[in-house]
Design a protein around this motif. Structure first.
Motif, mmCIF file in Angstrom:
data_model
loop_
_atom_site.group_PDB
_atom_site.id
_atom_site.type_symbol
_atom_site.label_atom_id
_atom_site.label_comp_id
_atom_site.label_asym_id
_atom_site.label_seq_id
_atom_site.Cartn_x
_atom_site.Cartn_y
_atom_site.Cartn_z
ATOM 1 N N VAL A 1 0.827 -1.028 -0.105
ATOM 2 C CA VAL A 1 -0.027 -0.059 -0.004
ATOM 3 C C VAL A 1 0.951 1.243 -0.003
ATOM 4 O O VAL A 1 0.782 2.182 -0.885
ATOM 5 C CB VAL A 1 -0.957 0.002 1.203
ATOM 6 C CG1 VAL A 1 -1.609 1.270 1.262
ATOM 7 C CG2 VAL A 1 -1.945 -1.165 1.265
ATOM 8 N N ALA A 2 1.705 1.317 1.126
ATOM 9 C CA ALA A 2 2.562 2.519 1.148
ATOM 10 C C ALA A 2 3.827 2.311 2.077
ATOM 11 O O ALA A 2 3.751 1.371 2.737
ATOM 12 C CB ALA A 2 1.792 3.581 1.636
ATOM 13 N N THR B 1 8.260 8.920 0.483
ATOM 14 C CA THR B 1 7.279 7.849 0.688
ATOM 15 C C THR B 1 6.952 7.486 -0.927
ATOM 16 O O THR B 1 7.179 8.193 -1.746
ATOM 17 C CB THR B 1 5.928 8.705 1.090
ATOM 18 O OG1 THR B 1 5.726 10.003 0.247
ATOM 19 C CG2 THR B 1 6.097 9.163 2.550
ATOM 20 N N TYR C 1 3.809 4.957 -2.794
ATOM 21 C CA TYR C 1 2.377 4.448 -2.822
ATOM 22 C C TYR C 1 1.950 3.811 -3.936
ATOM 23 O O TYR C 1 2.723 3.651 -4.945
ATOM 24 C CB TYR C 1 1.361 5.652 -3.017
ATOM 25 C CG TYR C 1 1.538 6.530 -1.585
ATOM 26 C CD1 TYR C 1 2.490 7.770 -1.684
ATOM 27 C CD2 TYR C 1 0.770 6.601 -0.524
ATOM 28 C CE1 TYR C 1 2.359 8.481 -0.620
ATOM 29 C CE2 TYR C 1 1.008 7.475 0.598
ATOM 30 C CZ TYR C 1 1.706 8.349 0.819
ATOM 31 O OH TYR C 1 1.819 9.087 1.631
ATOM 32 N N VAL D 1 -3.864 3.666 -4.461
ATOM 33 C CA VAL D 1 -4.167 4.585 -3.380
ATOM 34 C C VAL D 1 -3.720 5.959 -3.587
ATOM 35 O O VAL D 1 -3.947 6.663 -2.492
ATOM 36 C CB VAL D 1 -3.860 3.817 -1.797
ATOM 37 C CG1 VAL D 1 -4.300 2.532 -1.795
ATOM 38 C CG2 VAL D 1 -2.347 3.917 -1.975
ATOM 39 N N LYS D 2 -2.946 6.137 -4.451
ATOM 40 C CA LYS D 2 -2.259 7.506 -4.713
ATOM 41 C C LYS D 2 -3.312 8.608 -4.736
ATOM 42 O O LYS D 2 -4.433 8.577 -5.478
ATOM 43 C CB LYS D 2 -1.597 7.420 -6.073
ATOM 44 C CG LYS D 2 -0.120 7.018 -5.875
ATOM 45 C CD LYS D 2 0.534 6.955 -7.359
ATOM 46 C CE LYS D 2 1.954 6.502 -7.181
ATOM 47 N NZ LYS D 2 2.755 6.364 -8.474
ATOM 48 N N PHE E 1 -4.711 8.156 -0.010
ATOM 49 C CA PHE E 1 -3.941 7.864 1.136
ATOM 50 C C PHE E 1 -2.778 8.590 1.730
ATOM 51 O O PHE E 1 -2.215 8.937 0.401
ATOM 52 C CB PHE E 1 -3.691 6.060 1.197
ATOM 53 C CG PHE E 1 -4.659 5.211 1.221
ATOM 54 C CD1 PHE E 1 -5.989 5.566 0.971
ATOM 55 C CD2 PHE E 1 -4.411 3.902 1.385
ATOM 56 C CE1 PHE E 1 -7.362 4.793 1.176
ATOM 57 C CE2 PHE E 1 -5.601 2.910 1.441
ATOM 58 C CZ PHE E 1 -6.946 3.446 1.243
ATOM 59 N N ALA E 2 -2.461 8.552 2.644
ATOM 60 C CA ALA E 2 -1.134 9.258 3.099
ATOM 61 C C ALA E 2 -0.481 8.556 4.302
ATOM 62 O O ALA E 2 -1.015 8.403 5.267
ATOM 63 C CB ALA E 2 -1.374 10.689 3.503
ATOM 64 N N ILE E 3 1.023 8.452 4.065
ATOM 65 C CA ILE E 3 1.498 7.509 5.267
ATOM 66 C C ILE E 3 2.288 8.720 5.833
ATOM 67 O O ILE E 3 2.960 9.607 5.206
ATOM 68 C CB ILE E 3 2.534 6.291 4.431
ATOM 69 C CG1 ILE E 3 3.104 5.680 5.837
ATOM 70 C CG2 ILE E 3 3.302 6.952 3.736
ATOM 71 C CD1 ILE E 3 3.528 4.320 5.367
ATOM 72 N N LEU F 1 -1.643 5.622 8.688
ATOM 73 C CA LEU F 1 -1.998 5.482 7.348
ATOM 74 C C LEU F 1 -3.382 6.218 7.271
ATOM 75 O O LEU F 1 -4.467 5.973 7.803
ATOM 76 C CB LEU F 1 -2.060 4.313 6.961
ATOM 77 C CG LEU F 1 -2.395 4.153 5.535
ATOM 78 C CD1 LEU F 1 -1.306 4.552 4.486
ATOM 79 C CD2 LEU F 1 -2.945 2.565 4.859
#
Length: 121
Positions: A48-49, A58, A60, A64-65, A68-70, A81
């Motif tokens: 995922v990331a 980071t 991705y 999920v680009k 989502f943000a890690i 996440l």
């Protein structure tokens, strides 16, 4: 020793947001590259990331680009996440993983037990 415990999963509706967290009780967190993976029923585990150990880089999955943000807080030994605009296809068990200290290439050596995310339409 790296020990990872995830939290924050749950049942949400399409378009909702969730923030997963993963706490590492070990002593090397600030030197571990961290990643999130997911596994849906009947499917293989997928990336995922990931985030570098200082948080400056980071990566991705295409799926999920932009949604989502890690991120990580090395003072709290925690990686997050943030998941926005969730879709039914995001339903899976989400697992946190860590690489060996100061390693960026190579496998993820340490895994959490996972947290369930279910997106209902």
């Amino acid at each position: 020793q790296v020990q990872l415990v995830e939290g924050g999963g749950g049942l949400v509706q399409v378009g909702d947001s969730l923030r997963l967290s993963c706490v590492d009780s070990g002593r090397t967190f600030s030197r571990n590259m961290m990643g999130w993976f997911r596994q849906a029923p009947g499917k293989e585990r997928e990336f995922v990331a990931s985030i570098s150990y200082r948080g400056g880089r980071t990566v991705y999955a295409d799926s999920v680009k932009g949604r989502f943000a890690i991120s990580r807080d090395n003072a709290k030994n925690t990686v997050y996440l943030q998941m926005n605009n969730l879709k039914p296809g995001d339903t899976a068990v989400y697992l946190c993983a860590a690489k060996a200290p100061l390693v960026e290439a190579g496998p993820y050596n340490y895994w959490g037990q996972g947290t369930q995310v279910t997106v209902s339409s």
